[in-house]
Write a protein that holds these residues in place. Structure first.
Motif, PDB file in Angstrom:
ATOM      1  N   SER A 121      30.552  32.474  55.058  1.00  0.00           N
ATOM      2  CA  SER A 121      31.789  32.398  55.536  1.00  0.00           C
ATOM      3  C   SER A 121      33.346  32.325  54.558  1.00  0.00           C
ATOM      4  O   SER A 121      33.997  33.065  54.670  1.00  0.00           O
ATOM      5  CB  SER A 121      32.300  31.838  56.982  1.00  0.00           C
ATOM      6  N   LEU A 122      32.882  30.951  54.175  1.00  0.00           N
ATOM      7  CA  LEU A 122      33.804  31.063  53.090  1.00  0.00           C
ATOM      8  C   LEU A 122      34.118  31.323  52.169  1.00  0.00           C
ATOM      9  O   LEU A 122      35.013  31.217  51.456  1.00  0.00           O
ATOM     10  CB  LEU A 122      33.671  29.342  52.490  1.00  0.00           C
ATOM     11  N   LEU A 123      33.072  32.023  51.362  1.00  0.00           N
ATOM     12  CA  LEU A 123      32.699  32.854  50.066  1.00  0.00           C
ATOM     13  C   LEU A 123      33.165  34.380  51.061  1.00  0.00           C
ATOM     14  O   LEU A 123      33.429  35.279  49.684  1.00  0.00           O
ATOM     15  CB  LEU A 123      31.051  32.460  49.175  1.00  0.00           C
ATOM     16  N   THR A 124      33.428  34.663  52.426  1.00  0.00           N
ATOM     17  CA  THR A 124      33.086  35.646  52.252  1.00  0.00           C
ATOM     18  C   THR A 124      35.466  35.482  52.665  1.00  0.00           C
ATOM     19  O   THR A 124      35.388  36.681  53.366  1.00  0.00           O
ATOM     20  CB  THR A 124      32.809  36.605  52.916  1.00  0.00           C
ATOM     21  N   SER A 125      35.784  34.455  53.629  1.00  0.00           N
ATOM     22  CA  SER A 125      36.790  33.970  54.148  1.00  0.00           C
ATOM     23  C   SER A 125      38.321  35.181  53.469  1.00  0.00           C
ATOM     24  O   SER A 125      39.563  34.973  53.999  1.00  0.00           O
ATOM     25  CB  SER A 125      37.194  32.710  54.521  1.00  0.00           C
ATOM     26  N   ALA A 126      38.164  35.541  51.678  1.00  0.00           N
ATOM     27  CA  ALA A 126      39.229  36.066  51.560  1.00  0.00           C
ATOM     28  C   ALA A 126      38.726  37.497  49.792  1.00  0.00           C
ATOM     29  O   ALA A 126      37.252  36.432  49.655  1.00  0.00           O
ATOM     30  CB  ALA A 126      40.284  34.902  51.121  1.00  0.00           C
ATOM     31  N   ASP A 127      39.533  37.171  49.225  1.00  0.00           N
ATOM     32  CA  ASP A 127      39.230  37.791  47.746  1.00  0.00           C
ATOM     33  C   ASP A 127      38.369  36.803  46.975  1.00  0.00           C
ATOM     34  O   ASP A 127      39.556  36.010  46.853  1.00  0.00           O
ATOM     35  CB  ASP A 127      40.125  39.041  47.492  1.00  0.00           C
ATOM     36  N   LEU A 128      37.719  37.062  46.203  1.00  0.00           N
ATOM     37  CA  LEU A 128      37.249  35.640  45.203  1.00  0.00           C
ATOM     38  C   LEU A 128      38.256  35.328  44.484  1.00  0.00           C
ATOM     39  O   LEU A 128      38.266  34.352  43.824  1.00  0.00           O
ATOM     40  CB  LEU A 128      36.437  36.633  44.424  1.00  0.00           C
ATOM     41  N   ASP A 129      39.656  36.177  43.583  1.00  0.00           N
ATOM     42  CA  ASP A 129      40.520  36.131  43.008  1.00  0.00           C
ATOM     43  C   ASP A 129      41.591  34.442  43.964  1.00  0.00           C
ATOM     44  O   ASP A 129      41.437  34.133  42.928  1.00  0.00           O
ATOM     45  CB  ASP A 129      41.637  36.913  42.605  1.00  0.00           C
TER      46      ASP A 129
ATOM     47  N   CYS B   3      39.249  31.322  43.968  1.00  0.00           N
ATOM     48  CA  CYS B   3      39.734  31.043  43.174  1.00  0.00           C
ATOM     49  C   CYS B   3      40.445  30.041  42.321  1.00  0.00           C
ATOM     50  O   CYS B   3      40.629  28.624  42.318  1.00  0.00           O
ATOM     51  CB  CYS B   3      39.439  31.812  41.479  1.00  0.00           C
ATOM     52  N   ASP B   4      42.007  30.504  42.769  1.00  0.00           N
ATOM     53  CA  ASP B   4      43.595  29.862  43.127  1.00  0.00           C
ATOM     54  C   ASP B   4      43.437  29.238  43.689  1.00  0.00           C
ATOM     55  O   ASP B   4      43.938  28.200  43.710  1.00  0.00           O
ATOM     56  CB  ASP B   4      43.931  31.190  43.582  1.00  0.00           C
ATOM     57  N   ASP B   5      42.573  28.875  45.257  1.00  0.00           N
ATOM     58  CA  ASP B   5      42.602  28.044  45.659  1.00  0.00           C
ATOM     59  C   ASP B   5      41.947  27.267  45.097  1.00  0.00           C
ATOM     60  O   ASP B   5      42.157  25.318  45.327  1.00  0.00           O
ATOM     61  CB  ASP B   5      41.977  28.850  47.047  1.00  0.00           C
ATOM     62  N   ALA B   6      41.158  27.041  44.563  1.00  0.00           N
ATOM     63  CA  ALA B   6      40.435  26.249  44.220  1.00  0.00           C
ATOM     64  C   ALA B   6      40.357  26.019  42.866  1.00  0.00           C
ATOM     65  O   ALA B   6      39.878  24.363  41.949  1.00  0.00           O
ATOM     66  CB  ALA B   6      38.641  26.458  43.977  1.00  0.00           C
ATOM     67  N   ASP B   7      42.198  26.160  42.485  1.00  0.00           N
ATOM     68  CA  ASP B   7      42.378  26.323  40.874  1.00  0.00           C
ATOM     69  C   ASP B   7      40.852  26.104  39.760  1.00  0.00           C
ATOM     70  O   ASP B   7      40.804  25.077  38.852  1.00  0.00           O
ATOM     71  CB  ASP B   7      42.879  24.326  40.786  1.00  0.00           C
ATOM     72  N   LEU B   8      40.314  27.658  40.159  1.00  0.00           N
ATOM     73  CA  LEU B   8      39.583  27.267  38.933  1.00  0.00           C
ATOM     74  C   LEU B   8      40.394  29.109  37.917  1.00  0.00           C
ATOM     75  O   LEU B   8      41.037  29.858  39.125  1.00  0.00           O
ATOM     76  CB  LEU B   8      38.369  28.495  39.644  1.00  0.00           C
TER      77      LEU B   8
ATOM     78  N   PRO C 208      41.086  42.014  39.088  1.00  0.00           N
ATOM     79  CA  PRO C 208      39.880  40.942  39.517  1.00  0.00           C
ATOM     80  C   PRO C 208      38.381  41.893  39.488  1.00  0.00           C
ATOM     81  O   PRO C 208      38.637  42.449  39.848  1.00  0.00           O
ATOM     82  CB  PRO C 208      40.590  40.330  40.817  1.00  0.00           C
ATOM     83  N   VAL C 209      37.010  40.666  39.000  1.00  0.00           N
ATOM     84  CA  VAL C 209      35.998  41.114  39.893  1.00  0.00           C
ATOM     85  C   VAL C 209      36.230  40.250  41.637  1.00  0.00           C
ATOM     86  O   VAL C 209      36.620  39.527  41.790  1.00  0.00           O
ATOM     87  CB  VAL C 209      34.517  40.348  39.129  1.00  0.00           C
ATOM     88  N   THR C 210      34.820  40.773  41.790  1.00  0.00           N
ATOM     89  CA  THR C 210      35.507  41.134  43.481  1.00  0.00           C
ATOM     90  C   THR C 210      34.018  40.700  44.019  1.00  0.00           C
ATOM     91  O   THR C 210      33.062  41.001  43.030  1.00  0.00           O
ATOM     92  CB  THR C 210      36.565  42.035  44.561  1.00  0.00           C
ATOM     93  N   ILE C 211      34.180  40.232  45.177  1.00  0.00           N
ATOM     94  CA  ILE C 211      32.627  40.321  45.597  1.00  0.00           C
ATOM     95  C   ILE C 211      31.998  41.258  46.286  1.00  0.00           C
ATOM     96  O   ILE C 211      32.697  41.979  47.585  1.00  0.00           O
ATOM     97  CB  ILE C 211      32.539  38.886  46.855  1.00  0.00           C
TER      98      ILE C 211
ATOM     99  N   LEU D 101      28.570  40.657  42.670  1.00  0.00           N
ATOM    100  CA  LEU D 101      29.820  40.749  42.158  1.00  0.00           C
ATOM    101  C   LEU D 101      30.500  42.225  41.860  1.00  0.00           C
ATOM    102  O   LEU D 101      29.489  43.035  41.860  1.00  0.00           O
ATOM    103  CB  LEU D 101      29.954  40.029  40.932  1.00  0.00           C
ATOM    104  N   SER D 102      31.770  43.003  41.765  1.00  0.00           N
ATOM    105  CA  SER D 102      31.836  44.298  41.200  1.00  0.00           C
ATOM    106  C   SER D 102      31.114  44.610  39.984  1.00  0.00           C
ATOM    107  O   SER D 102      31.237  45.054  39.781  1.00  0.00           O
ATOM    108  CB  SER D 102      32.976  44.509  41.516  1.00  0.00           C
ATOM    109  N   ASP D 103      31.228  43.271  38.983  1.00  0.00           N
ATOM    110  CA  ASP D 103      30.795  43.676  37.681  1.00  0.00           C
ATOM    111  C   ASP D 103      29.233  43.382  37.562  1.00  0.00           C
ATOM    112  O   ASP D 103      28.822  43.770  36.603  1.00  0.00           O
ATOM    113  CB  ASP D 103      31.391  42.663  37.259  1.00  0.00           C
ATOM    114  N   GLY D 104      28.990  44.121  38.651  1.00  0.00           N
ATOM    115  CA  GLY D 104      27.037  43.633  38.686  1.00  0.00           C
ATOM    116  C   GLY D 104      26.271  42.694  38.914  1.00  0.00           C
ATOM    117  O   GLY D 104      25.204  42.927  39.058  1.00  0.00           O
ATOM    118  N   SER D 105      27.039  41.726  38.226  1.00  0.00           N
ATOM    119  CA  SER D 105      25.623  40.391  38.805  1.00  0.00           C
ATOM    120  C   SER D 105      25.533  39.695  40.205  1.00  0.00           C
ATOM    121  O   SER D 105      25.965  40.229  41.149  1.00  0.00           O
ATOM    122  CB  SER D 105      26.738  39.939  37.969  1.00  0.00           C
ATOM    123  N   VAL D 106      24.088  39.190  39.657  1.00  0.00           N
ATOM    124  CA  VAL D 106      23.787  38.639  41.571  1.00  0.00           C
ATOM    125  C   VAL D 106      23.975  37.343  41.273  1.00  0.00           C
ATOM    126  O   VAL D 106      23.038  36.606  40.253  1.00  0.00           O
ATOM    127  CB  VAL D 106      22.707  39.715  41.954  1.00  0.00           C
ATOM    128  N   PHE D 107      24.030  36.363  42.142  1.00  0.00           N
ATOM    129  CA  PHE D 107      24.178  35.016  42.323  1.00  0.00           C
ATOM    130  C   PHE D 107      23.632  34.621  43.536  1.00  0.00           C
ATOM    131  O   PHE D 107      23.894  34.842  44.719  1.00  0.00           O
ATOM    132  CB  PHE D 107      25.679  33.981  41.909  1.00  0.00           C
TER     133      PHE D 107
END
Length: 100
Positions: free
Chosen positions: A24-32, A35-40, A50-53, A75-81
């Motif tokens: 829920s936390l990771l999909t509650s908003a766009d990735l950018d 990152c802004d909310d977490a000051d990252l 921006p790269v997106t989920i 992620l939209s850049d093809g990476s998987v975590f």
């Protein structure tokens, strides 16, 4: 414990709830925005977009005999975590579930 809550979260409520919370936390908003909310810093392409989920799903830990849960992010850049909610100790006392 209410039956409807038990049906949703089953015997392993701690793991299931933490897994659902991470998803829920990771999909509650766009990735950018996250990152802004977490000051990252934001992940961006060369053109500044921006790269997106692209997708997020929950999973059992590799299908092995474990109580661990996890969340896979593509992620939209093809990476998987894969993020794992690992169980190292069960609660000592009884814990109940309730909705607010």
């Amino acid at each position: 414990m209410r039956d409807d809550v038990t049906d949703v979260f089953g015997e392993y409520a701690h793991e299931d709830i933490l897994q659902a919370l991470v998803l829920s936390l990771l999909t509650s908003a766009d990735l950018d925005e996250l990152c802004d909310d977490a000051d990252l810093p934001q992940l961006t392409y060369d053109d500044g977009l921006p790269v997106t989920i692209a997708s997020a799903r929950t999973c059992r830990d590799a299908g092995v005999l474990t109580l661990d849960r996890g969340v896979w992010l593509e992620l939209s850049d093809g990476s998987v975590f894969g993020l794992t909610v690992q169980v190292s100790r069960r609660p000592r006392g009884e814990v109940t579930l309730r909705r607010r």
